[in-house]
Write an enzyme that holds these catalytic residues in place. Structure first.
Site, PDB file in Angstrom:
ATOM      1  CG  ASP A 183      -0.344   0.179   2.528  1.00  0.00           C
ATOM      2  OD1 ASP A 183       0.905   0.252   2.597  1.00  0.00           O
ATOM      3  OD2 ASP A 183      -1.079   0.283   3.532  1.00  0.00           O
ATOM      4  CG  HIS A 184      -0.682   4.673   1.674  1.00  0.00           C
ATOM      5  ND1 HIS A 184      -1.775   3.836   1.661  1.00  0.00           N
ATOM      6  CD2 HIS A 184      -0.617   5.206   2.911  1.00  0.00           C
ATOM      7  CE1 HIS A 184      -2.356   3.875   2.856  1.00  0.00           C
ATOM      8  NE2 HIS A 184      -1.659   4.695   3.625  1.00  0.00           N
ATOM      9  CB  CYS A 220       0.632  -2.625   4.546  1.00  0.00           C
ATOM     10  SG  CYS A 220       0.196  -3.725   5.889  1.00  0.00           S
ATOM     11  CB  THR A 229       1.004  -2.846  11.129  1.00  0.00           C
ATOM     12  OG1 THR A 229      -0.131  -3.320  10.376  1.00  0.00           O
ATOM     13  CG2 THR A 229       0.683  -1.503  11.745  1.00  0.00           C
ATOM     14  N   GLY A 230       2.014  -4.413   8.425  1.00  0.00           N
ATOM     15  CA  GLY A 230       2.038  -5.757   7.851  1.00  0.00           C
ATOM     16  C   GLY A 230       0.768  -6.535   8.144  1.00  0.00           C
ATOM     17  N   GLY A 261      -2.582  -5.726   7.946  1.00  0.00           N
ATOM     18  CA  GLY A 261      -3.671  -5.678   6.961  1.00  0.00           C
ATOM     19  C   GLY A 261      -3.379  -6.605   5.790  1.00  0.00           C
ATOM     20  CG  HIS A 321      10.013 -23.832  12.024  1.00  0.00           C
ATOM     21  ND1 HIS A 321      10.161 -23.566  13.358  1.00  0.00           N
ATOM     22  CD2 HIS A 321      11.136 -24.518  11.646  1.00  0.00           C
ATOM     23  CE1 HIS A 321      11.310 -24.077  13.791  1.00  0.00           C
ATOM     24  NE2 HIS A 321      11.931 -24.646  12.762  1.00  0.00           N
ATOM     25  NE  ARG A 355       9.556 -29.939  15.201  1.00  0.00           N
ATOM     26  CZ  ARG A 355      10.811 -29.729  14.792  1.00  0.00           C
ATOM     27  NH1 ARG A 355      11.403 -30.609  13.992  1.00  0.00           N
ATOM     28  NH2 ARG A 355      11.471 -28.651  15.170  1.00  0.00           N
ATOM     29  CG  HIS A 356       8.285 -27.579  10.897  1.00  0.00           C
ATOM     30  ND1 HIS A 356       7.871 -26.955  12.053  1.00  0.00           N
ATOM     31  CD2 HIS A 356       9.591 -27.892  11.065  1.00  0.00           C
ATOM     32  CE1 HIS A 356       8.904 -26.883  12.892  1.00  0.00           C
ATOM     33  NE2 HIS A 356       9.955 -27.445  12.314  1.00  0.00           N
TER      34      HIS A 356
HETATM   35  C1  RB5 Z   1      -2.097   2.652   6.491  1.00  0.00           C
HETATM   36  O1  RB5 Z   1      -2.220   3.818   7.221  1.00  0.00           O
HETATM   37  C2  RB5 Z   1      -2.053   1.447   7.402  1.00  0.00           C
HETATM   38  O2  RB5 Z   1      -3.268   1.261   8.036  1.00  0.00           O
HETATM   39  C3  RB5 Z   1      -1.650   0.216   6.639  1.00  0.00           C
HETATM   40  O3  RB5 Z   1      -0.443   0.449   5.986  1.00  0.00           O
HETATM   41  C4  RB5 Z   1      -1.448  -1.036   7.441  1.00  0.00           C
HETATM   42  O4  RB5 Z   1      -0.621  -0.788   8.546  1.00  0.00           O
HETATM   43  C5  RB5 Z   1      -2.652  -1.772   7.816  1.00  0.00           C
HETATM   44  O5  RB5 Z   1      -2.619  -2.880   8.358  1.00  0.00           O
END
Ligand code: RB5
Length: 143
Positions: A8-9, A65, A67-68, A70, A98, A132-133
């Site tokens: 994303d952005h 993204c 936080t990763g 989403g 794993h 096992r994995h």
């Molecule tokens: C964008 O502001 C933010 O919500 C997105 O990049 C991500 O962190 C969502 O999980």
């Protein structure tokens, strides 16, 4: 090997730098967007990437993204996807060894670009350990 990549952005800058870097290492890159830092919805690029991995159009995927989370949540709605979030190189190794993650997800707002490169390199160079994995990933069923 063909790798699909999306962001994303919030992940656009790292995506833009990872593509030529990976091409320089001999990987074929398919860019699923986004194309700028203009605010957008991660699901709009995550679903097409997931479909490309599921159909075999690309071998593996990378998603970024803020936080990763989403990206990981959206990608993991797909039956054929094991998207793993990694914020350190050792997690990048373990998510392949794993969990056999076929999409690597990274939190661009919480790691340096240098660390993102190191995570990608480790994940790509690591093999799934099986055993096992394999049994454990087979239990990741959809309800
Ligand atoms: C964008 O502001 C933010 O919500 C997105 O990049 C991500 O962190 C969502 O999980």
């Amino acid at each position: 090997m063909k790798i699909g990549i999306c962001s994303d952005h919030a992940g656009f800058d790292y995506k833009s730098r990872l593509i030529p870097w990976l091409q320089g290492k001999g990987y074929q890159m398919v860019d699923f967007g986004t194309d700028s830092t203009v605010s957008m919805d991660y699901s709009d690029v995550a679903h097409p990437l997931a479909e490309a991995v599921e159909s075999g159009k690309v071998d593996l995927g990378i998603a970024l993204c803020g936080t990763g989370n989403g990206m990981a949540m959206t990608l993991n709605k797909h039956r054929g996807i094991r998207a793993g979030l990694a914020w350190g190189s050792e997690i990048g190794r373990l998510v392949k060894a794993h969990n056999n993650a076929n999409v690597l997800v990274m939190p661009a707002r919480f790691i340096s670009y240098r660390l993102a490169q190191s995570i990608v390199k480790t994940w790509l160079e690591t093999s799934f350990e099986g055993g096992r994995h394999q049994r454990r990933i087979e239990k990741m069923v959809c309800f």
